[in-house]
Design a protein around this motif. Structure first.
Motif, PDB file in Angstrom:
ATOM      1  N   SER A 122      14.376  -1.892  10.330  1.00  0.00           N
ATOM      2  CA  SER A 122      13.913  -0.641   9.741  1.00  0.00           C
ATOM      3  C   SER A 122      12.413  -0.641   9.518  1.00  0.00           C
ATOM      4  CB  SER A 122      14.652  -0.396   8.410  1.00  0.00           C
ATOM      5  OG  SER A 122      14.450  -1.489   7.525  1.00  0.00           O
ATOM      6  N   GLY A 123      11.811  -1.818   9.515  1.00  0.00           N
ATOM      7  CA  GLY A 123      10.361  -1.915   9.462  1.00  0.00           C
ATOM      8  C   GLY A 123       9.823  -2.186   8.065  1.00  0.00           C
ATOM      9  N   TYR A 124       8.647  -2.799   8.020  1.00  0.00           N
ATOM     10  CA  TYR A 124       7.934  -3.071   6.781  1.00  0.00           C
ATOM     11  C   TYR A 124       6.724  -2.128   6.721  1.00  0.00           C
ATOM     12  CZ  TYR A 124      10.620  -7.427   6.526  1.00  0.00           C
ATOM     13  OH  TYR A 124      11.633  -8.359   6.465  1.00  0.00           O
ATOM     14  N   LEU A 125       6.703  -1.279   5.730  1.00  0.00           N
ATOM     15  CA  LEU A 125       5.613  -0.321   5.570  1.00  0.00           C
ATOM     16  C   LEU A 125       4.472  -0.958   4.779  1.00  0.00           C
ATOM     17  CD1 LEU A 125       4.551   2.590   5.920  1.00  0.00           C
ATOM     18  CD2 LEU A 125       5.648   3.130   3.730  1.00  0.00           C
ATOM     19  N   VAL A 126       3.268  -0.873   5.338  1.00  0.00           N
ATOM     20  CA  VAL A 126       2.084  -1.393   4.643  1.00  0.00           C
ATOM     21  C   VAL A 126       1.654  -0.357   3.612  1.00  0.00           C
ATOM     22  CG1 VAL A 126      -0.240  -2.314   4.909  1.00  0.00           C
ATOM     23  CG2 VAL A 126       1.436  -2.618   6.752  1.00  0.00           C
ATOM     24  N   ASP A 127       1.708  -0.718   2.336  1.00  0.00           N
ATOM     25  CA  ASP A 127       1.424   0.251   1.277  1.00  0.00           C
ATOM     26  C   ASP A 127      -0.079   0.438   1.086  1.00  0.00           C
ATOM     27  OD1 ASP A 127       0.497  -1.935  -0.205  1.00  0.00           O
ATOM     28  OD2 ASP A 127       2.346  -2.158  -1.352  1.00  0.00           O
ATOM     29  N   GLU A 128      -0.441   1.240   0.085  1.00  0.00           N
ATOM     30  CA  GLU A 128      -1.841   1.571  -0.166  1.00  0.00           C
ATOM     31  C   GLU A 128      -2.663   0.366  -0.605  1.00  0.00           C
ATOM     32  OE1 GLU A 128      -3.503   4.366   0.436  1.00  0.00           O
ATOM     33  OE2 GLU A 128      -1.659   5.083   1.380  1.00  0.00           O
ATOM     34  N   ARG A 129      -2.002  -0.691  -1.039  1.00  0.00           N
ATOM     35  CA  ARG A 129      -2.711  -1.911  -1.406  1.00  0.00           C
ATOM     36  C   ARG A 129      -2.795  -2.898  -0.252  1.00  0.00           C
ATOM     37  NH1 ARG A 129      -0.408  -3.314  -7.528  1.00  0.00           N
ATOM     38  NH2 ARG A 129      -1.049  -1.338  -8.492  1.00  0.00           N
ATOM     39  N   GLY A 130      -2.224  -2.528   0.878  1.00  0.00           N
ATOM     40  CA  GLY A 130      -2.251  -3.411   2.032  1.00  0.00           C
ATOM     41  C   GLY A 130      -1.166  -4.454   2.022  1.00  0.00           C
ATOM     42  N   ASN A 131      -0.106  -4.234   1.232  1.00  0.00           N
ATOM     43  CA  ASN A 131       0.970  -5.218   1.101  1.00  0.00           C
ATOM     44  C   ASN A 131       2.248  -4.717   1.759  1.00  0.00           C
ATOM     45  OD1 ASN A 131      -0.741  -6.798  -0.547  1.00  0.00           O
ATOM     46  ND2 ASN A 131      -0.089  -5.678  -2.376  1.00  0.00           N
ATOM     47  N   ILE A 132       3.121  -5.672   2.084  1.00  0.00           N
ATOM     48  CA  ILE A 132       4.484  -5.366   2.496  1.00  0.00           C
ATOM     49  C   ILE A 132       5.427  -6.160   1.607  1.00  0.00           C
ATOM     50  CG2 ILE A 132       3.904  -4.850   4.903  1.00  0.00           C
ATOM     51  CD1 ILE A 132       4.920  -7.643   5.665  1.00  0.00           C
TER      52      ILE A 132
END
Length: 290
Positions: A122-132
């Motif tokens: 389903s994938g790992y979304l990179v959030d606004e902090r640059g984290n997964i």
């Protein structure tokens, strides 16, 4: 287009000749040949890409950089190792890409995809902090990393749990937008992470006859900053541009050339010529059967 103006100026005289009884069919033939110049006006030599000599020595020194992970990217990360039971703890449920239903397979990394269709998650979304939020580990800071650097990061976190781990990492959002004078404008998901602008144009069905090949605009969002570059596709030097290889979410805009306006005028002139042909034919029939 100068020929079109001359033909338009000859319309009154041609009508007078067509209305005479001397040689109506001869004048009709002459008139048809002259109006045919409208359709031949638009034919010119085709455009070609990357004209001129190639500096192979300079081009061979160009290093193509790997794509960098950015905020908003969607990553497909699959972990493999010599102990599959432990590996499944660090994998999202896999989806068989060939399955029309898109249902997730159970058992983590134990699903077996069809030949030629690699499994995806389903994938790992990179959030606004640059984290997964990585399966079984927690938060990982991945912004600014290349695929090789992400592998090093995963090895440092999973090496103590897995024997000989290795990884499959893909960008699920690696796509570009092609708009303007291309045959099929739209958003295209690229088949790989290293696609150049010529390959992307090929996916969009090539530029139209009216597309400017010498001034193609590439828009790129780099760490929240908008970058712009213009490429001349008729020159081989574009292969050395950092924008020759596209990155995720790039936008390519192809502007129309001056022939676009001339083409619109040509359509109007063609309609006028068709109307004039109909009128002249009716005039000949009237003069013959009167």
């Amino acid at each position: 287009m100068e020929n079109n103006s001359a033909v338009l100026q000859l319309f009154p005289n041609m009508l007078k000749l067509l209305l005479s009884r001397r040689a109506p069919w001869l004048y009709l033939l002459s008139f048809s040949l002259m109006t045919g110049s409208f359709s031949s006006c638009g034919t010119t030599r085709p455009y070609v890409y990357m004209q001129g000599k190639f500096d192979t020595a300079a081009l061979s020194q160009i290093n193509v950089s790997d794509p960098v992970i950015r905020k908003g990217d969607l990553l497909n990360i699959i972990v493999y190792s010599d102990n599959p039971q432990a590996t499944s703890l660090f994998n999202q449920p896999l989806i068989n890409a060939s399955a029309g239903s898109g249902a997730a397979a159970s058992g983590g990394g134990t699903s077996t995809p069809s030949v030629g269709t690699p499994p995806v998650s389903s994938g790992y979304l990179v959030d606004e902090r640059g984290n997964i939020a990585f399966q079984g580990i927690g938060f990982l800071h991945v912004e600014g990393l290349t695929r090789g650097q992400l592998i090093d990061t995963l090895n440092s976190r999973l090496g103590e749990f897995l024997k000989n781990p290795y990884y499959s990492i893909r960008f699920l959002n690696y796509r570009v937008t092609m708009i303007g004078e291309v045959s099929r404008p739209g958003v295209y998901t690229l088949p790989g992470e290293r696609v150049n602008i010529l390959e992307a144009i090929g996916l969009a069905g090539d530029l139209t006859f009216y597309g400017r090949r010498d001034n193609v605009l590439v828009m790129r969002d780099n760490n929240g900053k908008r970058e712009f570059a213009r490429l001349d596709l008729t020159k081989p030097e574009i292969m050395g541009s950092p924008y020759f290889y596209l990155q995720q979410n790039d936008m390519v805009i192809v502007e129309p050339n001056k022939k676009k306006i001339a083409a619109n005028d040509q359509v109007t002139a063609r309609n006028v010529s068709i109307a004039a042909t109909v009128i002249s034919t009716l005039a000949i029939l009237y003069s013959i059967f009167r």
